[in-house]
Design a protein around this motif. Structure first.
Motif, mmCIF file in Angstrom:
data_model
loop_
_atom_site.group_PDB
_atom_site.id
_atom_site.type_symbol
_atom_site.label_atom_id
_atom_site.label_comp_id
_atom_site.label_asym_id
_atom_site.label_seq_id
_atom_site.Cartn_x
_atom_site.Cartn_y
_atom_site.Cartn_z
ATOM 1 N N GLY A 28 39.251 34.235 39.979
ATOM 2 C CA GLY A 28 39.277 34.628 41.378
ATOM 3 C C GLY A 28 37.897 34.534 41.997
ATOM 4 O O GLY A 28 36.902 34.257 41.324
ATOM 5 N N ALA A 29 37.842 34.759 43.281
ATOM 6 C CA ALA A 29 36.565 34.745 43.987
ATOM 7 C C ALA A 29 35.804 36.029 43.679
ATOM 8 O O ALA A 29 36.395 37.065 43.387
ATOM 9 N N THR A 30 34.497 35.956 43.752
ATOM 10 C CA THR A 30 33.676 37.147 43.548
ATOM 11 C C THR A 30 33.721 38.015 44.804
ATOM 12 O O THR A 30 34.113 37.547 45.881
ATOM 13 N N VAL A 31 33.301 39.261 44.665
ATOM 14 C CA VAL A 31 33.265 40.182 45.808
ATOM 15 C C VAL A 31 32.348 39.626 46.893
ATOM 16 O O VAL A 31 32.677 39.677 48.085
ATOM 17 N N THR A 32 31.230 39.057 46.491
ATOM 18 C CA THR A 32 30.284 38.479 47.454
ATOM 19 C C THR A 32 30.918 37.320 48.214
ATOM 20 O O THR A 32 30.756 37.205 49.432
ATOM 21 N N GLU A 33 31.643 36.459 47.510
ATOM 22 C CA GLU A 33 32.306 35.323 48.158
ATOM 23 C C GLU A 33 33.382 35.808 49.124
ATOM 24 O O GLU A 33 33.509 35.278 50.242
ATOM 25 N N ILE A 34 34.153 36.802 48.706
ATOM 26 C CA ILE A 34 35.204 37.345 49.579
ATOM 27 C C ILE A 34 34.579 37.967 50.828
ATOM 28 O O ILE A 34 35.025 37.709 51.956
ATOM 29 N N ASN A 35 33.533 38.761 50.650
ATOM 30 C CA ASN A 35 32.872 39.400 51.791
ATOM 31 C C ASN A 35 32.311 38.367 52.756
ATOM 32 O O ASN A 35 32.455 38.505 53.979
ATOM 33 N N ALA A 36 31.673 37.326 52.236
ATOM 34 C CA ALA A 36 31.092 36.284 53.091
ATOM 35 C C ALA A 36 32.179 35.510 53.827
ATOM 36 O O ALA A 36 32.040 35.213 55.022
ATOM 37 N N GLY A 37 33.252 35.177 53.131
ATOM 38 C CA GLY A 37 34.353 34.456 53.767
ATOM 39 C C GLY A 37 34.996 35.268 54.873
ATOM 40 O O GLY A 37 35.269 34.760 55.964
ATOM 41 N N ARG A 64 43.404 42.002 51.940
ATOM 42 C CA ARG A 64 44.432 40.967 51.769
ATOM 43 C C ARG A 64 44.044 39.978 50.674
ATOM 44 O O ARG A 64 44.859 39.626 49.826
ATOM 45 N N ILE A 65 42.807 39.531 50.680
ATOM 46 C CA ILE A 65 42.380 38.570 49.657
ATOM 47 C C ILE A 65 42.403 39.200 48.272
ATOM 48 O O ILE A 65 42.752 38.545 47.294
ATOM 49 N N ASN A 66 42.059 40.471 48.193
ATOM 50 C CA ASN A 66 42.108 41.146 46.900
ATOM 51 C C ASN A 66 43.531 41.251 46.360
ATOM 52 O O ASN A 66 43.721 41.422 45.160
ATOM 53 N N ARG A 67 44.528 41.141 47.231
ATOM 54 C CA ARG A 67 45.920 41.149 46.783
ATOM 55 C C ARG A 67 46.427 39.755 46.442
ATOM 56 O O ARG A 67 47.529 39.610 45.911
ATOM 57 N N CYS A 68 45.644 38.725 46.757
ATOM 58 C CA CYS A 68 46.023 37.348 46.407
ATOM 59 C C CYS A 68 45.974 37.178 44.897
ATOM 60 O O CYS A 68 45.244 37.892 44.208
ATOM 61 N N ARG A 69 46.699 36.199 44.412
ATOM 62 C CA ARG A 69 46.577 35.841 43.001
ATOM 63 C C ARG A 69 45.158 35.322 42.787
ATOM 64 O O ARG A 69 44.576 34.671 43.651
ATOM 65 N N ALA A 70 44.609 35.611 41.638
ATOM 66 C CA ALA A 70 43.217 35.240 41.346
ATOM 67 C C ALA A 70 42.990 33.745 41.518
ATOM 68 O O ALA A 70 41.968 33.332 42.066
ATOM 69 N N ASP A 71 43.938 32.918 41.091
ATOM 70 C CA ASP A 71 43.722 31.474 41.176
ATOM 71 C C ASP A 71 43.802 30.944 42.605
ATOM 72 O O ASP A 71 43.452 29.802 42.858
ATOM 73 N N GLU A 72 44.221 31.761 43.553
ATOM 74 C CA GLU A 72 44.276 31.348 44.957
ATOM 75 C C GLU A 72 43.112 31.891 45.771
ATOM 76 O O GLU A 72 42.871 31.447 46.883
ATOM 77 N N GLN A 73 42.389 32.864 45.250
ATOM 78 C CA GLN A 73 41.339 33.518 46.021
ATOM 79 C C GLN A 73 40.228 32.566 46.440
ATOM 80 O O GLN A 73 39.830 32.560 47.605
ATOM 81 N N SER A 74 39.708 31.778 45.524
ATOM 82 C CA SER A 74 38.595 30.878 45.857
ATOM 83 C C SER A 74 38.995 29.880 46.930
ATOM 84 O O SER A 74 38.235 29.630 47.872
ATOM 85 N N ASP A 75 40.199 29.302 46.799
ATOM 86 C CA ASP A 75 40.658 28.338 47.803
ATOM 87 C C ASP A 75 40.842 29.012 49.159
ATOM 88 O O ASP A 75 40.525 28.434 50.201
ATOM 89 N N THR A 76 41.332 30.236 49.158
ATOM 90 C CA THR A 76 41.525 30.965 50.415
ATOM 91 C C THR A 76 40.185 31.266 51.079
ATOM 92 O O THR A 76 40.038 31.102 52.290
#
Length: 106
Positions: A28-37, A64-76
């Motif tokens: 999945g995406a890191t917390v930093t990547e999710i926050n920046a996105g 919402r992103i934290n509820r995504c499947r890990a393999d979809e987080q980076s793409d999202t």
């Protein structure tokens, strides 16, 4: 004879795992990547619709992103960054696409 059969089965299972699709196990995406996105996405959302508050948008986005499947987080997260670069007219369609990416991997 039974041992030879078991060895063959174990070897087959190992090889099948070694040859599997790597994307299936993307982290999945890191917390930093999710926050920046979410930050870039919400800044654009607020620019396009003044009723949207960036801070509350970012919180909803992160949840919402934290509820995504890990393999979809980076793409999202990548989709959210791309949406932030769109014009306001294209932004809504892009945001829907990012949501579908998260939910269904589309």
């Amino acid at each position: 004879m039974m041992r030879d059969y078991l060895r063959f089965v174990v070897l087959g299972v190992f090889l099948a795992g070694a040859c599997s699709d790597k994307d299936e196990y993307k982290p999945g995406a890191t917390v930093t990547e999710i926050n920046a996105g979410c930050k870039s996405y919400c800044a654009k959302a607020s620019e396009c619709n003044k009723a949207i508050r960036p801070q509350s948008c970012e919180q909803r986005c992160q949840n919402r992103i934290n509820r995504c499947r890990a393999d979809e987080q980076s793409d999202t997260v990548n989709d959210l960054h791309a949406c932030a670069d769109d014009s306001c007219g294209d932004f809504a369609v892009c945001a829907i696409g990012a949501g579908l990416q998260c939910t269904f991997g589309l």
